[in-house]
Design an enzyme around this catalytic site. Structure first.
Site, PDB file in Angstrom:
ATOM      1  N   ASP A 294       0.850  -1.192   0.000  1.00 42.97           N
ATOM      2  CA  ASP A 294       0.000   0.000   0.000  1.00 42.97           C
ATOM      3  C   ASP A 294       0.889   1.246   0.000  1.00 42.97           C
ATOM      4  O   ASP A 294       2.113   1.163   0.116  1.00 42.97           O
ATOM      5  CB  ASP A 294      -0.958   0.002   1.200  1.00 42.97           C
TER       6      ASP A 294
ATOM      7  N   HIS B  45       1.289  -8.830  -3.714  1.00 42.05           N
ATOM      8  CA  HIS B  45       0.300  -7.770  -3.449  1.00 42.05           C
ATOM      9  C   HIS B  45       1.086  -6.479  -3.229  1.00 42.05           C
ATOM     10  O   HIS B  45       1.433  -6.123  -2.103  1.00 42.05           O
ATOM     11  CB  HIS B  45      -0.519  -8.153  -2.206  1.00 42.05           C
TER      12      HIS B  45
ATOM     13  N   ASP C 299       0.228 -17.609  -4.605  1.00 40.60           N
ATOM     14  CA  ASP C 299       0.933 -16.539  -5.322  1.00 40.60           C
ATOM     15  C   ASP C 299      -0.078 -15.779  -6.184  1.00 40.60           C
ATOM     16  O   ASP C 299      -0.028 -15.827  -7.410  1.00 40.60           O
ATOM     17  CB  ASP C 299       2.059 -17.143  -6.169  1.00 40.60           C
TER      18      ASP C 299
ATOM     19  N   GLU D 222       1.688 -10.238   0.357  1.00 38.38           N
ATOM     20  CA  GLU D 222       2.071  -8.824   0.313  1.00 38.38           C
ATOM     21  C   GLU D 222       3.576  -8.740   0.613  1.00 38.38           C
ATOM     22  O   GLU D 222       4.226  -9.741   0.943  1.00 38.38           O
ATOM     23  CB  GLU D 222       1.268  -8.000   1.339  1.00 38.38           C
TER      24      GLU D 222
HETATM   25  O1  9MR Z   1       2.225  -6.816   9.438  1.00 44.64           O
HETATM   26  C1  9MR Z   1       0.931  -6.508   9.899  1.00 44.64           C
HETATM   27  C2  9MR Z   1       0.355  -7.729  10.573  1.00 44.64           C
HETATM   28  O2  9MR Z   1       1.091  -8.050  11.728  1.00 44.64           O
HETATM   29  C3  9MR Z   1      -1.114  -7.498  10.920  1.00 44.64           C
HETATM   30  O3  9MR Z   1      -1.653  -8.701  11.413  1.00 44.64           O
HETATM   31  C4  9MR Z   1      -1.867  -7.037   9.683  1.00 44.64           C
HETATM   32  C5  9MR Z   1      -3.323  -6.767   9.925  1.00 44.64           C
HETATM   33  O4  9MR Z   1      -3.499  -5.678  10.747  1.00 44.64           O
HETATM   34  O5  9MR Z   1      -1.268  -5.862   9.165  1.00 44.64           O
HETATM   35  C6  9MR Z   1       0.062  -6.049   8.753  1.00 44.64           C
HETATM   36  O6  9MR Z   1       0.584  -4.839   8.314  1.00 44.64           O
HETATM   37  C7  9MR Z   1       0.042  -4.274   7.143  1.00 44.64           C
HETATM   38  C8  9MR Z   1      -0.285  -2.836   7.484  1.00 44.64           C
HETATM   39  O7  9MR Z   1      -1.363  -2.800   8.396  1.00 44.64           O
HETATM   40  C9  9MR Z   1      -0.607  -1.989   6.262  1.00 44.64           C
HETATM   41  N1  9MR Z   1       0.422  -2.106   5.266  1.00 44.64           N
HETATM   42  C10 9MR Z   1       0.665  -3.473   4.875  1.00 44.64           C
HETATM   43  C11 9MR Z   1       1.123  -4.288   6.057  1.00 44.64           C
HETATM   44  C12 9MR Z   1       1.510  -5.713   5.651  1.00 44.64           C
HETATM   45  O8  9MR Z   1       0.408  -6.492   5.305  1.00 44.64           O
END
Ligand code: 9MR
Length: 575
Positions: free
Chosen positions: A188, A499, A544, A553
């Site tokens: 993101d 992602h 994938d 991601e």
């Molecule tokens: O790494 C984060 C993970 O520990 C959490 O469980 C998850 C859901 O809240 O979010 C992950 O972090 C994401 C972040 O909130 C937004 N940018 C992408 C991150 C990786 O997925």
């Protein structure tokens, strides 16, 4: 219409592939999965291990001329509850001649090409660091450095609005501030202080622990050749942004800089929705204090290159600490109109410990020492919301000059007990890793475990820790339960559909290289909708596909320990 046809085709493909897997009737449905190996390569004079499916009981390795150079009966089959299958280890460390070899399983059709060379990890190490450059906001990725992944600049962030949750009399709602630079957090386009803390620290840790290696590592970014190590230049690109996230009126730090909703899969310069700084909080402020204080010590050695920056960092770190003292327990609560990543944490003891440790090391002040002693707890594998180990590593790095009362906490013993435990687990685990559960970003847990082991080696000289870390990297590079090499741009079975918005929107088939895919876990089984089946076994629950934000991601805090691990092993083991 085209989209609908594509979706139908996609579902048909998935159904067909599930059918194909289901009819093969063996424990390893396709060729790649019967031989699991590090697809980037093995170091000539280091331990080498691959895995084969349980129904294979002889393995032969041939050289490029077809001569048999190795054969062995795999070790006994080991079942793993987390993968729901059993594998057999094949130790081929005895093969110490560089070359490309063919692995043959007599009686089966599958083969694999493995490579042995002196420096197999150099390219991965470079690419993992270069990935941060590709995720830079606010500047174009030039063809000279980015090749086919060149793109226009996105998100200058010179016009950022103070959100209602962050408003006060000095900066009322809607106040415009400038908060440029930094990296996109992940797939993101937002920027989050908490996650920047651990990431930026980990890169600085890599520089500190492998200074010669990183001083010589040129990853071809605009700053290369400036005399400053590339890893430091890259880190500063983000640190400079983090510094802008402090409110100069009170020292508090905004939790994140974000749009209200996640942007779609468009290129950075096309993602132009309004951006906000949201809610100050204790964890962002303590992360900031810790990071800025650590940066102060690193940058003190680069005063000529960045005049005044080190002192500025320390000053800002102290200011943040003061705010945290007045707001010791203010969690981030996502405002109703904000729907991007949370990074919400409710327990700040580890952040207090980390910030106190860094500020104590930078100043020697009793106030910080008192807090670090009060908040001390045994370290655990670091994640964005568990940062004890970061403070511990900083303190241990200067162990001989620590006062007795800090040593009396047992931090060295506790740290090494953790490393011993991880090393022991990986030795007996079927897949040779220390994981006992699969969280979101499981591959980063493997990389962080490897980092702790290499740091344990730095403290003790115990080579067993290095070999265990090597086993972690082998896992990431293909010797895992789904047979993927998890770093984009590398491997025989590559991740292609991460992602990651630029990778999805740039029209180039290959994803932006050097990124660590998050990896298997069962946190969200439905991110690709009901038609995409995922294994119920955590170690196999990976697809994938771009839609799988929970398994495929990428994120800066996942790449940073990969930089540490791949670079560290390259520095320690390569010739
Ligand atoms: O790494 C984060 C993970 O520990 C959490 O469980 C998850 C859901 O809240 O979010 C992950 O972090 C994401 C972040 O909130 C937004 N940018 C992408 C991150 C990786 O997925």
């Amino acid at each position: 219409m085209l989209k609908l046809i594509k979706q139908i085709l996609f579902v048909v493909l998935i159904v067909l592939s599930i059918y194909a897997c289901g009819t093969s009737g063996t424990s390893a449905p396709d060729g790649q999965d019967r031989i699991l190996y590090n697809q980037v390569g093995y170091i000539t004079n280091a331990p080498k291990m691959m895995l084969v499916a349980e129904d294979v009981d002889i393995v032969v390795i041939e050289d490029a001329e077809g001569n048999e150079v190795f054969s062995a009966e795999p070790q006994q089959a080991l079942h793993w509850d987390l993968s729901g299958d059993a594998v057999r280890k094949v130790n081929f460390s005895a093969l110490v001649k560089p070359g490309v070899y063919k692995v043959i399983l007599p009686g089966h059709n599958e083969t694999a090409a493995i490579e042995i060379s002196d420096r197999p990890f150099r390219m991965v190490s470079k690419a993992a660091l270069k990935a941060f450059y590709f995720n830079r906001t606010a500047m174009p990725i030039e063809p000279e450095f980015g090749g086919v992944w060149a793109r226009p600049a996105g998100h200058p962030d010179t016009v950022v609005y103070v959100h209602a949750s962050a408003a006060d009399t000095n900066r009322p709602e809607g106040t415009i501030i400038s908060s440029p630079l930094g990296w996109y957090d992940a797939g993101d386009y937002n920027k989050y202080v908490v996650n920047s803390g651990i990431t930026t620290y980990t890169l600085l840790r890599a520089l500190k622990d492998f200074p010669v290696y990183h001083s010589n590592l040129n990853v071809d970014i605009p700053e290369s050749g400036s005399g400053v190590p590339d890893i430091l230049s890259e880190t500063l690109y983000n640190l400079k942004w983090v510094l802008t996230m402090q409110d100069p009126h009170d020292g508090g730090v905004y939790h994140k800089l974000t749009t209200k909703q996640f942007e779609g899969f468009v290129m950075p310069h096309e993602a132009t929705n309004k951006r906000y700084v949201v809610a100050k909080g204790t964890s962002a402020t303590l992360n900031y204090a810790a990071l800025a204080s650590k940066a102060y010590r690193v940058l003190s050695a680069y005063e000529n290159d960045f005049p005044g920056l080190a002192d500025k960092c320390l000053q800002h770190a102290k200011y943040a600490w003061q705010w945290a003292v007045l707001n010791p327990d203010l969690p981030y609560i996502q405002p109703e109109d904000i729907h991007t990543g949370g990074y919400g944490d409710r327990n700040f003891d580890d952040e207090w410990f980390w910030a106190a440790a860094e500020l104590y090391l930078s100043t020697g002040d009793a106030e910080y020492k008192a807090v670090l002693l009060e908040k001390y707890s045994k370290p655990v594998v670091p994640t964005w919301n568990q940062v004890y180990a970061l403070g511990a590593m900083s303190l241990l790095n200067q162990y001989s000059s620590l006062p007795d009362e800090i040593r009396a906490t047992g931090l060295r013993e506790d740290f090494l007990a953790l490393v011993d435990d991880l090393t022991h687990t990986s030795k007996t685990a079927p897949y040779g890793v220390s994981l006992s559960h699969f969280a979101w970003g499981s591959n980063s847990d493997v990389a962080n475990q490897g980092m702790l082991k290499l740091f344990g080696h730095k403290l003790t000289g115990n080579v067993e820790y290095v070999h265990s870390a090597l086993s972690d990297l082998d896992y990431i590079l293909g010797r895992n339960a789904v047979g993927y090499c998890f770093v984009t741009g590398f491997g025989d079975k590559k991740v292609m559909n991460i992602h990651h918005r630029p990778s999805g929107a740039d029209g180039i088939e290959e994803p932006v290289p050097g990124f660590l895919s998050g990896g298997p876990n069962i946190s969200v089984l439905t991110d690709c909708g009901p038609d995409v089946e995922r294994s119920p076994f955590p170690a196999k629950s990976f697809v994938d596909l771009e839609c799988s934000y929970s398994t495929n991601e990428i994120a800066i805090n996942w790449n940073a320990p990969l930089v540490y691990l791949a670079g560290g092993l390259d520095a320690l083991l390569s010739r």
